[in-house]
Design an enzyme around this catalytic site. Structure first.
Site, PDB file in Angstrom:
ATOM      1  N   GLU A 151       0.817  -1.205   0.000  1.00 24.46           N
ATOM      2  CA  GLU A 151       0.000   0.000   0.000  1.00 24.46           C
ATOM      3  C   GLU A 151       0.858   1.266   0.000  1.00 24.46           C
ATOM      4  O   GLU A 151       0.872   2.043   0.962  1.00 24.46           O
ATOM      5  CB  GLU A 151      -0.976  -0.023   1.178  1.00 24.46           C
ATOM      6  CG  GLU A 151      -1.974  -1.164   1.095  1.00 24.46           C
ATOM      7  CD  GLU A 151      -3.019  -1.156   2.184  1.00 24.46           C
ATOM      8  OE1 GLU A 151      -4.110  -1.697   1.972  1.00 24.46           O
ATOM      9  OE2 GLU A 151      -2.734  -0.591   3.276  1.00 24.46           O
ATOM     10  N   GLU A 313      -6.619  -7.700  -1.256  1.00 22.07           N
ATOM     11  CA  GLU A 313      -7.327  -7.700   0.023  1.00 22.07           C
ATOM     12  C   GLU A 313      -8.797  -7.417  -0.260  1.00 22.07           C
ATOM     13  O   GLU A 313      -9.166  -6.285  -0.537  1.00 22.07           O
ATOM     14  CB  GLU A 313      -6.753  -6.661   0.995  1.00 22.07           C
ATOM     15  CG  GLU A 313      -5.317  -6.919   1.403  1.00 22.07           C
ATOM     16  CD  GLU A 313      -4.789  -5.901   2.409  1.00 22.07           C
ATOM     17  OE1 GLU A 313      -5.621  -5.188   3.024  1.00 22.07           O
ATOM     18  OE2 GLU A 313      -3.559  -5.814   2.580  1.00 22.07           O
TER      19      GLU A 313
END
Length: 680
Positions: A151, A313
Site C-alpha cells: 500500500e 485484500e
C-alpha cells in the site's frame, strides 16, 4: 487463454501470515484453504524481522516450511517484499531512514510505513533484503509472484526528511535547469520569494500564514509520486534481474502517486485492496448515496490503470483497528456480492483479507474469514458457495473486457493542484461522484480515463460521451485533442472553473474557459464562489429547477449556434445562461457554469444518447449493471445492493450461468443477490 497471471480462469485466494500462528496450526489451515477452493496465498509483506532478525543475518526457515506446506496442498504463493515496515534494529541504528513531518518532527518507530523513500541508507537496506529474498525463492515453483512493499503512500503521503529535501532540490534542478526557470514556474516574484541559489530550495516548510506557494506544492506532489515510483522501480529491477518466472505487482491506490505511470512502467499488473463497507461510505447522507457501490467507482478507477487487475485484500468480515471503527459486520450475502463487484469491474484474481482474525496488534478487529476461535461461521459458508460458483463460471468471465461507451476524465495535475485550491479542487470530487451516481442509477456502464499530454485520439474515440467536470488546468494540447474528439462525433461535458490554468498551476491571461473557448463557443462573463454570504441561486435546466452549489459562472455565447439550455434564477444574474450546448461538426460540447449534482447530471444524461441497455432489461435503481465481453460474447452481471428483493424484467432469453437455466420475463433478485447472464 492466459493472461498476466498465467491462469485461464478467475482464481480466489487468501492472505495468510504463518509468523502470527503456532506452527502446529499451519497444515490444517492450508488444508482448509484448499478445501475452500482457493488457489493463492499471500504472505510476508510485514516480515522483515523474520527474514533479517539482526543486521546482515538472513533466515528463511520459517517461510520455507510454510511455503513447503503450501506446495503440499497445490497452493500458489505470493510474497511481499517487507519494506513497508523497517525493523527496529534498522530505525534505531539509522534514524535518518524515518519519515519527518513538515514541521521537522521525526516520526518514531512503531505503527507502519514510517520510512522515507529517498534515504540512501534505507534504499541500500531495501535493495539487500529484496535481493536476498528473490535469490532464495527464484527457483521455487510455488512462489509465483512478488508484491512490492504494501500500500504505497498509505497512512502517510508527504515526506520531509533531510533526504527528501535534498532529493527535491536535485529534482527541481533537473526539471528546470536554471533558477530563472524555477522562479518563473513557481511565480516567486510574488511576495518576494525569488531564489538566488539552489541551496535555498526545500520542500514546503512551515510559514507564518500557513499558506504555501501553490506552484511549489504542485511540484512537491509530482516529486513525491516520482520518489515512490522510483522506490518501487528499484525493487522491480532487482526481481527482474534475477528471475523472469515470477510476476511483479504492488497494491493499494493512495494519494500523491501516479498509479497509471507506475503500472505502465513498472508493474506486470495492478493489485487493489477492496473494503466496500468503510464507515465513511456507509454514513453518506447525500442524495442517492452510493454506500458500498462507491467501491464500483474505485474499482473503475483501478481498471483505468492498465485494464484487468487483481484484488489482494477483499473484505472478509467486519473491520477496524483498536482505536478506530471502520466497518460493521457484512450482512448475509454481501461478501459474495462484493466478490462479484470486484470481478464485474475487472478482477481476475481475488484474495480475501485475511484467513483468520489476528489475536494481537493494532488490527485485532480487522476480521478475516475465520474468527479468533477458528470455529465454523456464516462467512465461511458464504465464501465457500462463492468459490464454488467462481469455479463454475470463472473461465467465461476471465480476462474479459468491461464494455462502456461513456467515460469520466481525470488527471493528476488537477487532482494534486486541487488539493490546495478551494476555488475548484473539492468540486472535482463532488462532480465526479455525482456523475458516477447518475451513470450507475441509470444503468449506464462507465469508465474512468486518465487524460495526459501524450494521449491519442484513438483512446478517446471509443467513447460516445466524455465528462470532464472541472479541469482548471487544461493545456492547448488537451484542448486540441478534445476538439478533435468532438469533431469526429463525440459528446463532451465541462463544468465550472474549466481551462484557466497551465501545467504549473498559474492562470492564463485569457478569457475563461481558456483554450476550449472555441470548442464550447462561450466565455465567462462573471463568476462567484458560493460560500454562504449570499443565497445559492437556483438554475432552470431543461425546464426543471434546481439549487446551485459551490460556484456560478455566467456564460456569454460567442457564436450563433450556441444553444442556451439553462438559466440562473433569483440572483443579480437572473435569466443569464448557466448551461449551453453547441454542435461542432458531428459532435456536441456542453458547458455548465456550476458544480454538478446527481440531479443535474441525470438531466443532462436525458439529453444525450447513452447506452443504457433498456432494450434488454428493466432494472430498479438498486441494481448495478456491468457488461463484459469475451470472444464476441457479452456477459451481463446484475448486482443487487439492497437487502430487499428487487423485481426486474428480462426482455430477451438469457442463460443464467450460475445455474445453467434459461430465464426471461419477470425475475426476482433477492437481497444482495447476483445474476450472471449470457444472451442465448
Amino acid at each position: 487463454m492466459k493472461d498476466f497471471l498465467n491462469e485461464s480462469t478467475i482464481q480466489l485466494g487468501v492472505c495468510y501470515y504463518p509468523e502470527h500462528w503456532p506452527e502446529e496450526m499451519w497444515e490444517e489451515d492450508f488444508r482448509r484453504i484448499k478445501d475452500m477452493g482457493f488457489l493463492y496465498v499471500r504472505m510476508a509483506e510485514f516480515a522483515w524481522s523474520i527474514f533479517e532478525p539482526i543486521e546482515g543475518t538472513f533466515e528463511f526457515d520459517l517461510f520455507d516450511r510454510a511455503i513447503q506446506l503450501a506446495k503440499k496442498y497445490d497452493l500458489k504463493v505470493i510474497i511481499g517484499t517487507p519494506t513497508a515496515t523497517p525493523p527496529a534494529w534498522l530505525t534505531d541504528k539509522y534514524p535518518e531512514v524515518l519519515n519527518v513531518s513538515r514541521e521537522g518532527v521525526r516520526y518514531n518507530h512503531g505503527s507502519r510505513r514510517h520510512y522515507n523513500y529517498n534515504s540512501e541508507i534505507y534504499r541500500t537496506f531495501s535493495k539487500r533484503i529484496v535481493l536476498e529474498m528473490v535469490e532464495h525463492y527464484k527457483s521455487n515453483s510455488t512462489v509465483v509472484g512478488w508484491q512490492i512493499d504494501n500500500e504505497i503512500n498509505c497512512e502517510m503521503n508527504v515526506f520531509y526528511s533531510n533526504a527528501d529535501h535534498d532529493s527535491f532540490r536535485q529534482w527541481v534542478k533537473n526539471k528546470y535547469q536554471t533558477l530563472e526557470g524555477l522562479n518563473d514556474a513557481w511565480g516567486t516574484v510574488f511576495w518576494n520569494q525569488t531564489y538566488t541559489d539552489w541551496k535555498q530550495i526545500y520542500l514546503t516548510r512551515p510559514t507564518v500564514t500557513h499558506s504555501y506557494n501553490p506552484h511549489q506544492l504542485l511540484d512537491e506532489k509530482r516529486f513525491i509520486s516520482d520518489s515512490a515510483i522510483s522506490f518501487v522501480q528499484m525493487q522491480a529491477n532487482i526481481i527482474r534481474s534475477i528471475t523472469d518466472k515470477q510476476w511483479v505487482t504492488t497494491n493499494g491506490m493512495f494519494g500523491h502517486l501516479d498509479n497509471h505511470r507506475m503500472t505502465k512502467e513498472v508493474l506486470d499488473f495492478y493489485a487493489y485492496d477492496s473494503y466496500p463497507n468503510f464507515n465513511k461510505v456507509i454514513e453518506d447522507k447525500s442524495m442517492m448515496p452510493l454506500h458500498d457501490r462507491k467501491w464500483s467507482m474505485n474499482l473503475s478507477t483501478v481498471r483505468s490503470f492498465g485494464g484487468n487487475f487483481a484484488i489482494f485484500e477483499q473484505q472478509a468480515g467486519p473491520g477496524g483497528w483498536v482505536n478506530r471503527l471502520e466497518q460493521p459486520t457484512p450482512r448475509p450475502g454481501q461478501l459474495r456480492l462484493w466478490t462479484y463487484q470486484s470481478i464485474a469491474h475487472g478482477a481476475d484474481l481475488v484474495l480475501y483479507f485475511r484467513w483468520r482474525t489476528a489475536t494481537k496488534g493494532s488490527e485485532i478487529y480487522w476480521h478475516g474469514i475465520n474468527d479468533y476461535h477458528n470455529l465454523p461461521n456464516r462467512r465461511i459458508t458464504e465464501l465457500k458457495q462463492t468459490s464454488e460458483e467462481i469455479h463454475k463460471i470463472g473461465n467465461t468471465i476471465f480476462h474479459s473486457e468491461y464494455i462502456s461507451d461513456a467515460a469520466i476524465l481525470t488527471d493528476y495535475p488537477n487532482e494534486w493542484d486541487g488539493e490546495e485550491d478551494n476555488w475548484y479542487g473539492h468540486f472535482i470530487k463532488e462532480s465526479k461522484e455525482a456523475w458516477f451516481k447518475a451513470f450507475q442509477y441509470h444503468h449506464i456502464p462507465v469508465d474512468f480515463v486518465n487524460i495526459t499530454q501524450e494521449m491519442s485520439l484513438e483512446t478517446l474515440a471509443k467513447y460516445r460521451i466524455l465528462v470532464y467536470p472541472h479541469p482548471a488546468i487544461l493545456t492547448e494540447t488537451t484542448a486540441h485533442l478534445l476538439t478533435r474528439y468532438v469533431e469526429q462525433g463525440g459528446t463532451i461535458i465541462f463544468g465550472a472553473r474549466t481551462g484557466y490554468k497551465d501545467l504549473t498551476g498559474q492562470t492564463y491571461m485569457k478569457a475563461f474557459p481558456g483554450y476550449i473557448k472555441d470548442l464550447v463557443g462561450v466565455t465567462v462573463e462573471e463568476y462567484t464562489l458560493l460560500n454562504g454570504w449570499q443565497e445559492n441561486p437556483d438554475v432552470n435546466l431543461l425546464n426543471k429547477q434546481f439549487k446551485t452549489t459551490g460556484f456560478n459562472e455566467v456564460l456569454q455565447p460567442e457564436v450563433e449556434n450556441v444553444e442556451v439550455m439553462g438559466t440562473y434564477l433569483n440572483a443579480h444574474y437572473e435569466g443569464k445562461p448557466a448551461l449551453t450546448k453547441r454542435s461542432v461538426s458531428t459532435g456536441t460540447a456542453y458547458y455548465y457554469g456550476s458544480v454538478f449534482n446527481y440531479q443535474t447530471a441525470s438531466i443532462l444524461l436525458e439529453d444525450m444518447e447513452a447506452t443504457n441497455y433498456q432494450h434488454l432489461f428493466i432494472l430498479t435503481p438498486d441494481i448495478e449493471l456491468a457488461v463484459r465481453k469475451k470472444d464476441g460474447v457479452s456477459i451481463y452481471l446484475l448486482l443487487n445492493y439492497s437487502y430487499q428483493s428487487q423485481h426486474i424484467q428480462l426482455k430477451a432469453e438469457m442463460e443464467n450461468l450460475l445455474d445453467n437455466q434459461t430465464c426471461s420475463g419477470s425475475i426476482t433478485l433477492t437481497g444482495y443477490d447476483v445474476l450472471v447472464l449470457k444472451e442465448k
